[in-house]
Motif scaffolding. Structure first.
Motif, mmCIF file in Angstrom:
data_model
loop_
_atom_site.group_PDB
_atom_site.id
_atom_site.type_symbol
_atom_site.label_atom_id
_atom_site.label_comp_id
_atom_site.label_asym_id
_atom_site.label_seq_id
_atom_site.Cartn_x
_atom_site.Cartn_y
_atom_site.Cartn_z
ATOM 1 N N ASN A 16 -1.809 -7.681 0.027
ATOM 2 C CA ASN A 16 -2.003 -8.865 -0.816
ATOM 3 C C ASN A 16 -0.631 -9.465 -1.112
ATOM 4 O O ASN A 16 0.135 -8.900 -1.884
ATOM 5 C CB ASN A 16 -2.707 -8.423 -2.115
ATOM 6 C CG ASN A 16 -2.806 -9.537 -3.139
ATOM 7 O OD1 ASN A 16 -2.602 -10.705 -2.828
ATOM 8 N ND2 ASN A 16 -3.123 -9.176 -4.371
ATOM 9 N N GLU A 63 -5.333 -9.951 -11.676
ATOM 10 C CA GLU A 63 -4.527 -11.125 -12.043
ATOM 11 C C GLU A 63 -5.402 -12.364 -12.175
ATOM 12 O O GLU A 63 -5.139 -13.246 -12.987
ATOM 13 C CB GLU A 63 -3.397 -11.315 -11.008
ATOM 14 C CG GLU A 63 -2.327 -10.246 -11.176
ATOM 15 C CD GLU A 63 -1.558 -9.887 -9.933
ATOM 16 O OE1 GLU A 63 -1.606 -10.637 -8.938
ATOM 17 O OE2 GLU A 63 -0.902 -8.827 -9.939
ATOM 18 N N GLY A 99 -5.650 0.778 -5.176
ATOM 19 C CA GLY A 99 -4.533 -0.173 -5.253
ATOM 20 C C GLY A 99 -3.774 0.002 -6.552
ATOM 21 O O GLY A 99 -4.377 0.236 -7.605
ATOM 22 N N SER A 109 0.713 0.092 -6.960
ATOM 23 C CA SER A 109 1.992 0.747 -6.655
ATOM 24 C C SER A 109 1.900 1.753 -5.508
ATOM 25 O O SER A 109 2.540 2.804 -5.541
ATOM 26 C CB SER A 109 2.569 1.402 -7.916
ATOM 27 O OG SER A 109 2.879 0.406 -8.878
ATOM 28 N N VAL A 110 1.082 1.425 -4.481
ATOM 29 C CA VAL A 110 1.100 2.249 -3.265
ATOM 30 C C VAL A 110 2.364 1.896 -2.490
ATOM 31 O O VAL A 110 2.675 0.710 -2.291
ATOM 32 C CB VAL A 110 -0.149 2.002 -2.385
ATOM 33 C CG1 VAL A 110 -0.054 2.806 -1.087
ATOM 34 C CG2 VAL A 110 -1.419 2.376 -3.150
ATOM 35 N N GLY A 118 3.212 -5.469 -3.476
ATOM 36 C CA GLY A 118 4.644 -5.578 -3.156
ATOM 37 C C GLY A 118 5.037 -4.985 -1.817
ATOM 38 O O GLY A 118 5.787 -5.605 -1.047
HETATM 39 C C1 PEP Z 1 -2.153 -5.624 -5.923
HETATM 40 O O1 PEP Z 1 -1.659 -6.706 -6.113
HETATM 41 O O2 PEP Z 1 -3.344 -5.555 -5.652
HETATM 42 C C2 PEP Z 1 -1.302 -4.436 -6.017
HETATM 43 C C3 PEP Z 1 -1.870 -3.259 -5.912
HETATM 44 O O3 PEP Z 1 0.049 -4.627 -6.214
HETATM 45 P P1 PEP Z 1 1.226 -3.533 -6.070
HETATM 46 O O4 PEP Z 1 0.972 -2.764 -4.807
HETATM 47 O O5 PEP Z 1 2.485 -4.325 -6.014
HETATM 48 O O6 PEP Z 1 1.138 -2.632 -7.265
#
Ligand code: PEP
Length: 244
Positions: free
Chosen positions: A11, A97, A202, A204-205, A226
């Protein structure tokens, strides 16, 4: 790992200009025949160009949201059919979000998912608790409630993916413990109308934690923010999923 299809979904959120398509090309080149589904969801402005750049490759392109209506007077919005017409095959819906910034409810998410399915898109429906909900011991109640209201009628493994994304883990570098992820994924699986629906984690993977997360029984892949922006990082996550 369950028998559902494995998927690594990226994403890009509100990031990415045409020059960044180079990362998508590099990813497709590095993974010509991945042993799992690979998806990139760029901002709407890049969907068509990315679909063109990735044509003939194994990397799919998706949207980050769609409107619940097929067409009409909705300035600034994009319909599922428009996404499909631009080359998208999937669409993320109900991301935290969007729920927070745009007040999206689970009922609206279900209506959007219905529109996505009618347009031939796979919906990736996101659920997840806030930190205060987790601290109050409400995690399962919240995510199962969101799932019940966000899944449209007729949701099957062919048209739906579910992503568990704890709100407090998104973009923070923090993750639940492996046991906490397993507990939520087990509960989600039990409530799915079609047990073959893929369940993504999902939040911070990263290349450094992907393998241990993918080793959890009911985790079928990841929704990555990210770390999906750079081909090297996302590639390492894909490699971990292939090996799981
Ligand atoms: C996301 O936007 O769905 C997400 C999991 O972001 P991040 O991997 O940066 O935590």
């Amino acid at each position: 790992m369950s028998h559902a299809c494995k998927l690594a979904a990226g994403n890009w959120k509100m990031n990415g200009l045409r020059a960044d398509l180079e990362e998508a090309r590099a990813l497709a080149k590095a993974y010509p025949k991945p042993d799992c589904g690979v998806l990139l969801c760029p901002p709407a402005t890049l969907i068509s160009a990315m679909a063109e750049a990735l044509s003939g490759s194994a990397v799919m392109v998706g949207g980050q949201d769609c409107h619940a209506s097929a067409a009409g007077a909705h300035t600034g919005d994009i319909s599922a059919r428009m996404l499909a017409d631009s080359g998208a095959r999937q669409v993320i819906l109900g991301h935290s979000e969007r729920r927070a910034d745009h007040g999206e409810t689970s009922t609206l998410v279900a209506a959007k998912a219905m529109a996505a399915h009618e347009a031939g898109l796979v919906s990736i429906i996101c659920v997840g608790e806030t930190e205060s909900e987790r601290d109050a011991g409400q995690t399962l109640e919240v995510v199962l409630g969101q799932l019940a209201e966000s899944l449209p009628a007729g949701a099957t493994a062919a048209n739906t993916v579910v992503a568990y994304e704890p709100v407090w883990a998104i973009g923070t570098g923090r993750t639940p413990t492996l046991d906490q992820i397993a507990q939520v994924h087990d509960a989600l699986r039990a409530q799915l109308p079609d047990k073959a629906i893929s369940l993504l984690y999902g939040g911070s993977v990263k290349p450094g934690n992907a393998a241990e997360i993918f080793a959890i029984g009911n985790v079928d892949g990841a929704l990555v923010g990210g770390a999906s922006l750079k081909a090297a990082d996302f590639g390492a996550i894909i490699a971990a999923l292939e090996a799981a």
